[in-house]
Structures are given as C-alpha cells and as structure tokens.
Design a protein around this motif. Structure first.
Motif, PDB file in Angstrom:
ATOM      1  N   ASP A 175       0.649  -0.796   0.376  1.00 38.84           N
ATOM      2  CA  ASP A 175       0.365   0.131  -0.455  1.00 38.84           C
ATOM      3  C   ASP A 175       0.694   0.946   0.146  1.00 38.84           C
ATOM      4  O   ASP A 175       1.709   1.273   0.615  1.00 38.84           O
ATOM      5  CB  ASP A 175      -1.097  -0.228   1.180  1.00 38.84           C
ATOM      6  N   VAL A 176       0.699   2.395  -0.052  1.00 39.60           N
ATOM      7  CA  VAL A 176       1.192   3.868  -0.689  1.00 39.60           C
ATOM      8  C   VAL A 176       1.794   4.413   0.377  1.00 39.60           C
ATOM      9  O   VAL A 176       2.983   4.534   1.421  1.00 39.60           O
ATOM     10  CB  VAL A 176       0.773   5.510  -1.235  1.00 39.60           C
ATOM     11  N   SER A 177       0.633   4.226   1.706  1.00 38.01           N
ATOM     12  CA  SER A 177       1.829   4.387   3.290  1.00 38.01           C
ATOM     13  C   SER A 177       2.740   3.507   3.486  1.00 38.01           C
ATOM     14  O   SER A 177       3.717   3.851   4.327  1.00 38.01           O
ATOM     15  CB  SER A 177       0.487   4.817   3.851  1.00 38.01           C
ATOM     16  N   GLN A 179       4.378   2.290   1.265  1.00 36.46           N
ATOM     17  CA  GLN A 179       6.030   1.772   0.302  1.00 36.46           C
ATOM     18  C   GLN A 179       6.477   3.612   0.650  1.00 36.46           C
ATOM     19  O   GLN A 179       7.790   3.104   0.492  1.00 36.46           O
ATOM     20  CB  GLN A 179       5.534   2.829  -1.097  1.00 36.46           C
ATOM     21  N   ALA A 180       5.889   4.665   1.060  1.00 36.59           N
ATOM     22  CA  ALA A 180       6.250   5.291   1.551  1.00 36.59           C
ATOM     23  C   ALA A 180       7.581   5.267   3.393  1.00 36.59           C
ATOM     24  O   ALA A 180       8.506   5.484   2.817  1.00 36.59           O
ATOM     25  CB  ALA A 180       5.385   6.871   2.633  1.00 36.59           C
ATOM     26  N   GLU A 181       6.698   4.237   3.428  1.00 36.81           N
ATOM     27  CA  GLU A 181       7.824   4.121   4.582  1.00 36.81           C
ATOM     28  C   GLU A 181       9.101   3.133   4.072  1.00 36.81           C
ATOM     29  O   GLU A 181      10.681   3.330   4.965  1.00 36.81           O
ATOM     30  CB  GLU A 181       6.997   3.144   5.741  1.00 36.81           C
ATOM     31  N   LEU A 183      10.725   3.296   1.185  1.00 35.47           N
ATOM     32  CA  LEU A 183      11.074   4.125   0.353  1.00 35.47           C
ATOM     33  C   LEU A 183      12.075   5.775   1.653  1.00 35.47           C
ATOM     34  O   LEU A 183      12.796   4.774   1.703  1.00 35.47           O
ATOM     35  CB  LEU A 183      10.664   5.184  -0.420  1.00 35.47           C
TER      36      LEU A 183
ATOM     37  N   SER B 257       1.429  10.369   0.962  1.00 35.57           N
ATOM     38  CA  SER B 257       2.590   9.550   1.118  1.00 35.57           C
ATOM     39  C   SER B 257       2.848   9.058  -0.205  1.00 35.57           C
ATOM     40  O   SER B 257       3.925   8.238  -0.718  1.00 35.57           O
ATOM     41  CB  SER B 257       1.861   7.977   2.222  1.00 35.57           C
ATOM     42  N   LEU B 268       9.561  10.723   2.732  1.00 33.52           N
ATOM     43  CA  LEU B 268       7.556  11.201   2.504  1.00 33.52           C
ATOM     44  C   LEU B 268       6.830  11.397   4.064  1.00 33.52           C
ATOM     45  O   LEU B 268       7.252   9.963   5.112  1.00 33.52           O
ATOM     46  CB  LEU B 268       7.710  10.154   1.790  1.00 33.52           C
TER      47      LEU B 268
END
Ligand code: ADP
Ligand code: ADP
Ligand code: MG
Ligand code: MG
Lengths: 263, 283
Positions: A175-177, A179-181, A183, B257, B268
C-alpha cells in the motif's frame, strides 16, 4: 569501468529457450553505476529489468558480455564472498521468506553460511536498523504485515553488510503508506551505510524519489539514460520515454489516442 | 448525473464469521451510481472488493451481506430470486474481478468464452458471435486476436487475462459495470488505452461504472466521483477533480505519502492512523 565504479556492465546479453522459441530478454545492455550512487532501471513489464538484475546478482548463470562488481570481473558462477558485497531484495516479500522459519532463523542463516560471529548481536542490530524491535525475532512471516515482511527481507540482505543492494520492485506489492515507509528506510540506510542501490521499478515517481540517475529499458535494450532532474523536468530525449512519462501522469483521453508501439 | 440512479446502496454490511469472531469487512456503506464513473479507493483490506461483489451477491461463503436497500433501477437485488439475479448478472450488470484467473473457465478457449457471452445476450449466430468477439479482443488492444482467440486461460499472461475479462464483460453491453482493479496488471500505456475504451462506453452508451482501485492518481484523473474507504467505511467522498482538496486526514495522509515527479522532497510523510477513523463515517 572507472576506479570508483560499483557496477560495470558491457554488452550484456541474456536469452531464454532454444531455437525458434528463444527469447532475447536482454540485448546488448551496457551501463555503469558509481560507488554510493542510487540508480534506477525503469520500463514496462517484460522489458528485461529483472533479467539485468539477476545477471548482476549471480542468480542467472546464462549470460554473455561483461559484468564487474566492485571492481571485480564476474564469471557465470559467483564465489561465496560475492554475496557479502552484493545482495538482492525482491518484490514479493512473502515468496522470498521461508514460510516455516521464524525471522530469527531467516536472519541467522546468511550469518552462519558466511561464518560470521556474534549472531545475536547482528540480528538485534539489523532488526533495529530496519525499524523492527527485537520482539520480531520470534515471529513467522505469516504473522507479519506486508510492510514488516519487506523490512525483514531488507534486514536479511543487510545482515551481511553489503555495499551494493539490488532492489527488484521492492514496494510494488505494498500500500502507498507502507511504500512511503520503505522508501524512507532505504534512503536512510543508503545515507548511513554509504550503500549503492539499484532500484528496478515500473513507477517513475518511486525511482525519482530514491535515485540520482536512471536508465529506461524497452524490449531488452536501454533506450536512454538520464538524471532524475531531467526526468522531473520531463526532459526526455527519446519518444519512448516521453510516452512513458505521459502515461504515468494519470488518465488522459487524448494521450491514450496518441500512444504507439515502439519495437 | 441524470434523474434516477442506476444503483442505490444504503447501509451495506458484509461480515465473515471466523474462529476468532466476526470480521466486519463492510460496515454501513451508502452510495448511488448514475450514468457516471464512480471510483472507490482505499488501502488493501478496506472493503472495496466486498462492496463491489455485494451488488451481484458474489461475496464468497461464509460472508453474509445485509443492507437497508440494494436496488438496481428501483429493483431490489438482495431479495431477488437466483433466477432473476442470473438474468441481471452479465447482461445488465457486469463485473470484472480483480484476478481474471478465477473468473475465466479454464477448459474453454478465451475466444469461445467471449463469443458465448455475446450469444447469451443476443440472438446472433456463431459466425456473428465470433466476429464480434474478435472485434472486442482488438478493441482491448490484443495484438493478434485470431491467435489469442484459440488460447486457453492458462496460456495467457496476467495482463492479457485482464483484457480478455474486460472484453467478455463489455460485449453484452451492460448498463452498469463493476470493475475491480481492472487494469492493475497492465502496463501504463495499455492501461490508458483500456481505460479509454471504458470511458467511451460510459460517454457514448451511458453506461454507469464502479471503478475500484488503490491508485489515487488514476482514479482522480479517470472518474467523476470518488469514495474513500477505510476499514469497511466510507470516510470521505468528493468529486474526482477535487481529490487534491480532500479534508479527511486519512485521505490527506494517502495523498501525501505518494512520491511525485513534480515534488522533489525526499522524506515522505508517513501516515499515522487515528483510532477515531474506525468509528466515524458509519450510519
Ligand atoms: N526464466 C525465464 N524463462 C523464459 N523467459 C523468461 C524468463 N525470465 C524472463 N523471461 C523473459 O524475458 C523477458 C524479460 O523479462 P524480465 O527481465 O522479467 O522483464 P521485466 O523485469 O522488465 O518485467 C520477458 O519476455 C520474459 O518473458
Ligand atoms: N473469507 C474471508 N474470511 C474472513 N475475512 C475476510 C474474508 N474475505 C475477506 N475478508 C475480510 O474482508 C476485508 C475486506 O476485504 P476486501 O473487500 O477484499 O478488501 P479490498 O478489496 O479493499 O482490499 C478484509 O479486511 C478481509 O480481512
Ligand atoms: Mg521484473
Ligand atoms: Mg480488492
């Protein structure tokens, strides 16, 4: 390859299958990645991105051309020591972790194989580094979320303290949230350890977030190399890259009409 | 949106009894769909697929579906007989499922499946059905339709399977299409071309569509309206063009995000989940 080069690839060619059914997956790829650089490899599915990574990481033995890693010319089979320099992380953290082994054992294995000491200390430290506490040592993969599994896969790659990390779509299943973690984690690890990263992704924004430079692949070949600044400005030299950029900017009826095949 | 909606959903609930207790997958969701593209976004597990499947009573066992109202053009779907539902399913409301492998018949060639789908809903002969099926394969950008026509589902890639599903679902010209992540296995350029086909069907024939996706940018650029789901509830709804100005902290968190080409910040923002989101937004 220059002195400070981490990866040097010249005229890499990989084909699968025999005779009429043979598929040339990678067709004369040359590129170099500097020590400490973060390099992206983008392109549509089937363009040969994973095959390039697998040849570099030693997972694929059947290639021709020249591959050098950390200044060492590589043959088809890799010496054991190679994996202390270069590790790989895959898209599907579930598929790449043994389902019946606890995290503890998943991380202890590479340490044992390479005869390194201080197993407990190494495991605790690396878990902390990827943002998981020591309590995660005794969990099984099915007891972890997708993001936690990917953290374990990254921990397993890092436990040998490699200089080069090859990442194949490491956030595509998340999930994108989350993914942010991941990255953010990769960016921090790169800074702390002076890691060299090669990131394969079909997502241009993900590559822009983590990389300095990238190569665009289509049908086994490199279409062009560019800096992330150029990518952000939309300054692509090749029509193929411009089309890819346009397609990644959301739905646009007129753009869809204008797309063509690039053989 | 025109006068009366195609689909009305009020206080939809889906629950699964499990050994650990009851999992509430959908907890009181209400919306209507007219001749428009309604997007449903949210993270995995938020209840998007179960919401879409409920409409055609395709929630797998042991799931239980309940609603105050679930009506297609004024006709109750929850209480409809199986026979009545079969008449509606496919012909008037079609669904493209997330994983094409489970929706295609493994022992029939894909071409024949599309042709049959056409014949069930029209009185065309076999030759006409075959011609239409080939046209449809071409419309979903399959390069060599004649060859693909004779293939079995296991012989095609995931991306091709998705396009075959879309062809099969569109050929009877349904009034409402429920598309669950229909283009997630496709490359961006092919995805855009397939979306253009769906877009045209909505614009030209007045088809209504529920477009389920985890891709916020895609939904914002493709749909007319958006519902944002979190933990089985709709926490926010807005016009697609207004997604950028969404106010719910969950929606904002998801948007923030996302790495963006037009934003060179490195770190991010990470989503922090507020337990209060679990209880708001319901009925
Ligand atoms: N083990 C394999 N056997 C046969 N063909 C393969 C194998 N791995 C990859 N290929 C083929 O090589 C091409 C490139 O694949 P890949 O490197 O996985 O692309 P990407 O990672 O860019 O999606 C594709 O046509 C793919 O089907
Ligand atoms: N067979 C099942 N048994 C128990 N829970 C289920 C089952 N199928 C789905 N669920 C639950 O329903 C919730 C919503 O699932 P789904 O609608 O598929 O989410 P989405 O499509 O948004 O990813 C999930 O949290 C999942 O745990
Ligand atoms: Mg790949
Ligand atoms: Mg789903």
């Amino acid at each position: 390859m220059t002195e400070q080069g981490m990866i040097g690839i010249e005229n890499l060619r990989v084909a699968f299958g025999q005779g009429a059914d043979s598929v040339v997956a990678v067709d004369g790829v040359s590129l170099s990645v500097r020590d400490g650089e973060s390099f992206g490899l983008v392109g549509e599915s089937g363009s040969g991105k994973s095959t390039v990574l697998r040849a570099v990481s030693g997972l694929n033995h059947d290639w021709s051309g020249r591959v050098a890693v950390a200044g060492v010319e590589q043959s088809r089979r890799r010496a054991k020591g190679f994996f202390k320099t270069c590790q790989m992380v895959f898209q599907d953290p579930y598929g790449s972790l043994h389902p019946r082994h606890p995290v503890d054992r998943i991380l202890a294995e590479p340490i044992a194989i390479h005869g390194l000491g201080d197993t407990d200390g190494r495991i605790d430290r690396v878990l902390l580094e990827v943002g998981l506490g020591p309590s995660f040592r005794f969990r099984y993969p099915h007891q972890l979320s997708g993001g936690q599994r990917q953290r374990v896969a990254i921990a397993r790659a890092l436990v040998l303290e490699p200089r080069l990390l090859l990442l194949d779509e490491p956030t595509s299943a998340l999930d994108v949230s989350v993914q942010a973690e991941i990255l953010n984690l990769l960016r921090r690890l790169r800074a702390e350890r002076g890691l060299t990263l090669v990131l394969v992704s079909h997502n241009l924004a993900v590559v822009a977030n983590l990389c300095d430079r990238l190569a665009v692949m289509n049908r086994g070949r490199i279409v062009e190399e560019m800096t992330v600044e150029d990518l952000r400005r939309g300054e692509a030299a090749q029509p193929y890259t411009r089309q890819l950029l346009r397609a990644s900017q959301g739905y646009d009826r007129a753009a869809a009409e204008s797309f063509r095949d690039f053989a | 949106m025109s006068d009366s909606p195609l689909l009305e959903v009020s206080n939809l609930r889906v629950s699964f009894p499990t050994r650990q207790g009851v999992t509430e997958a959908v907890r009181g969701v209400s919306f209507t769909v007219g001749r428009e593209k309604l997007g449903i976004v949210g993270e995995s597990g938020s209840g998007k697929s179960m919401t879409g499947r409920s409409v055609l009573r395709l929630v797998p066992a042991p799931g239980v579906v309940g609603a105050d109202r679930l009506a297609f053009r004024g006709e109750d779907l929850l209480g409809a007989s199986d026979k009545r539902l079969r008449a509606i399913r496919g012909r008037r409301i079609a669904m493209v499922m997330q994983d094409p492998k489970f929706s295609l018949n493994p022992v029939m060639t894909v071409g024949r499946q599309i042709a049959e789908a056409y014949r069930v809903h029209s009185d065309a002969g076999p030759a006409e059905a075959r011609r239409r099926a080939l046209e449809m394969l071409e419309a979903v950008r399959i390069r060599d339709p004649e060859r693909v026509y004779g293939r079995y589902p296991h012989e095609v890639s995931g991306g091709m399977g998705q396009r075959i599903m879309i062809a099969m679902m569109l050929i009877p010209e349904p009034e409402l299409l429920i598309a669950d992540e229909p283009t997630s296995a496709l490359d961006v350029t092919v995805q855009m071309q397939v979306l253009a086909i769906l877009d045209d069907l909505c614009g030209r024939r007045g088809m209504g569509m529920i477009f389920i996706s985890h891709d916020l940018n895609l939904v914002a650029s493709f749909c007319d309206r958006i519902l944002i789901m979190y933990a089985g509830r709709v926490v926010e709804s807005c016009r697609a063009s207004e997604l950028r100005n969404a106010t719910h902290p969950y929606t904002r968190g998801l948007l923030d995000s996302l790495p963006r080409l037009d934003d060179p910040r490195a770190e991010l923002p990470v989503l922090t989940r507020d337990p209060a989101w679990l209880t708001e937004g319901g009925q």
